[in-house]
Write a protein that holds these residues in place. Structure first.
Motif, PDB file in Angstrom:
ATOM      1  N   ARG A  87      12.029   4.878   8.992  1.00 37.24           N
ATOM      2  CA  ARG A  87      11.010   4.170   9.792  1.00 37.24           C
ATOM      3  C   ARG A  87       9.680   4.126   9.055  1.00 37.24           C
ATOM      4  O   ARG A  87       8.998   3.100   9.036  1.00 37.24           O
ATOM      5  CB  ARG A  87      10.819   4.857  11.147  1.00 37.24           C
ATOM      6  N   LEU A  88       9.322   5.263   8.430  1.00 37.71           N
ATOM      7  CA  LEU A  88       8.063   5.322   7.678  1.00 37.71           C
ATOM      8  C   LEU A  88       8.106   4.354   6.500  1.00 37.71           C
ATOM      9  O   LEU A  88       7.148   3.618   6.261  1.00 37.71           O
ATOM     10  CB  LEU A  88       7.790   6.748   7.191  1.00 37.71           C
ATOM     11  N   MET A  89       9.210   4.339   5.770  1.00 35.37           N
ATOM     12  CA  MET A  89       9.360   3.445   4.629  1.00 35.37           C
ATOM     13  C   MET A  89       9.215   1.997   5.068  1.00 35.37           C
ATOM     14  O   MET A  89       8.490   1.217   4.456  1.00 35.37           O
ATOM     15  CB  MET A  89      10.717   3.672   3.976  1.00 35.37           C
ATOM     16  N   GLY A  90       9.898   1.640   6.158  1.00 33.44           N
ATOM     17  CA  GLY A  90       9.793   0.275   6.677  1.00 33.44           C
ATOM     18  C   GLY A  90       8.376  -0.070   7.089  1.00 33.44           C
ATOM     19  O   GLY A  90       7.882  -1.159   6.796  1.00 33.44           O
ATOM     20  N   ALA A  91       7.717   0.862   7.759  1.00 32.92           N
ATOM     21  CA  ALA A  91       6.342   0.623   8.216  1.00 32.92           C
ATOM     22  C   ALA A  91       5.375   0.490   7.041  1.00 32.92           C
ATOM     23  O   ALA A  91       4.448  -0.326   7.071  1.00 32.92           O
ATOM     24  CB  ALA A  91       5.899   1.750   9.148  1.00 32.92           C
ATOM     25  N   LEU A  92       5.604   1.273   5.986  1.00 32.27           N
ATOM     26  CA  LEU A  92       4.758   1.163   4.798  1.00 32.27           C
ATOM     27  C   LEU A  92       4.991  -0.171   4.098  1.00 32.27           C
ATOM     28  O   LEU A  92       4.036  -0.815   3.637  1.00 32.27           O
ATOM     29  CB  LEU A  92       5.037   2.320   3.831  1.00 32.27           C
ATOM     30  N   LEU A  93       6.242  -0.604   4.025  1.00 32.99           N
ATOM     31  CA  LEU A  93       6.560  -1.863   3.352  1.00 32.99           C
ATOM     32  C   LEU A  93       6.048  -3.078   4.112  1.00 32.99           C
ATOM     33  O   LEU A  93       5.640  -4.071   3.505  1.00 32.99           O
ATOM     34  CB  LEU A  93       8.074  -1.976   3.127  1.00 32.99           C
ATOM     35  N   THR A  94       6.053  -3.019   5.450  1.00 33.70           N
ATOM     36  CA  THR A  94       5.589  -4.158   6.246  1.00 33.70           C
ATOM     37  C   THR A  94       4.076  -4.146   6.468  1.00 33.70           C
ATOM     38  O   THR A  94       3.530  -5.129   6.931  1.00 33.70           O
ATOM     39  CB  THR A  94       6.270  -4.184   7.630  1.00 33.70           C
ATOM     40  N   GLY A  95       3.440  -3.027   6.168  1.00 31.47           N
ATOM     41  CA  GLY A  95       2.002  -2.930   6.376  1.00 31.47           C
ATOM     42  C   GLY A  95       1.627  -2.415   7.754  1.00 31.47           C
ATOM     43  O   GLY A  95       0.449  -2.327   8.091  1.00 31.47           O
ATOM     44  N   GLU A  96       2.633  -2.096   8.566  1.00 29.59           N
ATOM     45  CA  GLU A  96       2.367  -1.528   9.894  1.00 29.59           C
ATOM     46  C   GLU A  96       1.631  -0.202   9.756  1.00 29.59           C
ATOM     47  O   GLU A  96       0.783   0.147  10.568  1.00 29.59           O
ATOM     48  CB  GLU A  96       3.688  -1.328  10.632  1.00 29.59           C
ATOM     49  N   VAL A  97       1.979   0.539   8.690  1.00 32.02           N
ATOM     50  CA  VAL A  97       1.288   1.776   8.340  1.00 32.02           C
ATOM     51  C   VAL A  97       0.714   1.594   6.943  1.00 32.02           C
ATOM     52  O   VAL A  97       1.397   1.098   6.052  1.00 32.02           O
ATOM     53  CB  VAL A  97       2.241   2.997   8.369  1.00 32.02           C
ATOM     54  N   VAL A  98      -0.528   1.976   6.778  1.00 34.06           N
ATOM     55  CA  VAL A  98      -1.201   1.863   5.491  1.00 34.06           C
ATOM     56  C   VAL A  98      -1.421   3.264   4.945  1.00 34.06           C
ATOM     57  O   VAL A  98      -1.923   4.143   5.664  1.00 34.06           O
ATOM     58  CB  VAL A  98      -2.564   1.144   5.648  1.00 34.06           C
ATOM     59  N   ALA A  99      -1.043   3.461   3.686  1.00 35.68           N
ATOM     60  CA  ALA A  99      -1.301   4.743   3.034  1.00 35.68           C
ATOM     61  C   ALA A  99      -2.764   4.764   2.622  1.00 35.68           C
ATOM     62  O   ALA A  99      -3.216   3.906   1.862  1.00 35.68           O
ATOM     63  CB  ALA A  99      -0.399   4.924   1.827  1.00 35.68           C
TER      64      ALA A  99
END
Length: 181
Positions: A44-56
Motif C-alpha cells: 500500500r505504501l509503495m502504491g501510494a508513493l508511486l501515485t503521489g498519494e503519499v509524498v516522501a
C-alpha cells in the motif's frame, strides 16, 4: 511503531517523514520474516508513493551554514596537520565537536544562505577557528575507546522505495502461496 501503523499514519497525513522511513527500514533490516499484513502495508505504501498519494519528505529543506563553515575550517587544519605529521585525525569527530559548541545558521533559500555565510565570516570566524582548534586538540589526545563503532549512514530518499520494492519482490511468492491457501 509497527509497519502497519507507520503506513496508516503516512496515508492519513499524506507524507512519509524521514523518521518514518528510517523506522520502516530498521524493521525490515532487523526482522527475519515479515507478516502478510506487513507485506500488504508495504505494498500500500509503495502504491501510494508511486501515485503521489503519499509524498516522501526530503531529508533537508534547509541547510545549516555553520556545517559548511566548520567543515571548511576543519579540512584546512586537518590537511595541514596530516601533511606535516604521521597523525591521522577523524574529520567527522572534529566537525561534530566544534558544531556542538557553535550556534546554528539555518537558511532555506540561496539568498538566506549567502546572508548567513557572509555574516558568519565577519562575526564568527574567530570563534569557529577556536572551536575547530579545540576539537583537533581533543581528537589528537583522545584514546580509541570503541574501535568497533560505526559511522552514521545516510539514506537517500530513493533507498526506501528500492528496499520496499526488493522486499516485496523477494517475498511475493510466499504471499501469493499464503493467499491461495
Amino acid at each position: 511503531m509497527s509497519i502497519e501503523k507507520i503506513v496508516e499514519q503516512a496515508l492519513e497525513d499524506g507524507y512519509l517523514t524521514p523518521a518514518m522511513e528510517a523506522e520502516v527500514g530498521r524493521i525490515c533490516d532487523t526482522t527475519s520474516e515479515l507478516s502478510i499484513e506487513e507485506y500488504m502495508a508495504l505494498d500500500r505504501l509503495m502504491g501510494a508513493l508511486l501515485t503521489g498519494e503519499v509524498v516522501a519528505v526530503p531529508r533537508k529543506q534547509f541547510i545549516n551554514l555553520m556545517e559548511e563553515l566548520v567543515l571548511t575550517e576543519a579540512i584546512a587544519r586537518v590537511s595541514e596537520i596530516e601533511a606535516t605529521s604521521d597523525c591521522t585525525l577523524d574529520l567527522g569527530d572534529i566537525a561534530a565537536y566544534a558544531l556542538n559548541r557553535l550556534p546554528p545558521l539555518y537558511a532555506t533559500t540561496e539568498e538566506g544562505a549567502e546572508f548567513q555565510r557572509s555574516r558568519a565570516k565577519e562575526q564568527l570566524q574567530p570563534i569557529i577557528a577556536q572551536q575547530v582548534s579545540e576539537a583537533i586538540a581533543r581528537n589528537i589526545n583522545q584514546p580509541v575507546f570503541f574501535p568497533e563503532r560505526q559511522a552514521i549512514s545516510v539514506n537517500t530518499g530513493g533507498e526506501l522505495l528500492g528496499q520496499v520494492s526488493e522486499l516485496l519482490n523477494s517475498y511475493a511468492h510466499q504471499f501469493e502461496t499464503a493467499m491461495a491457501s
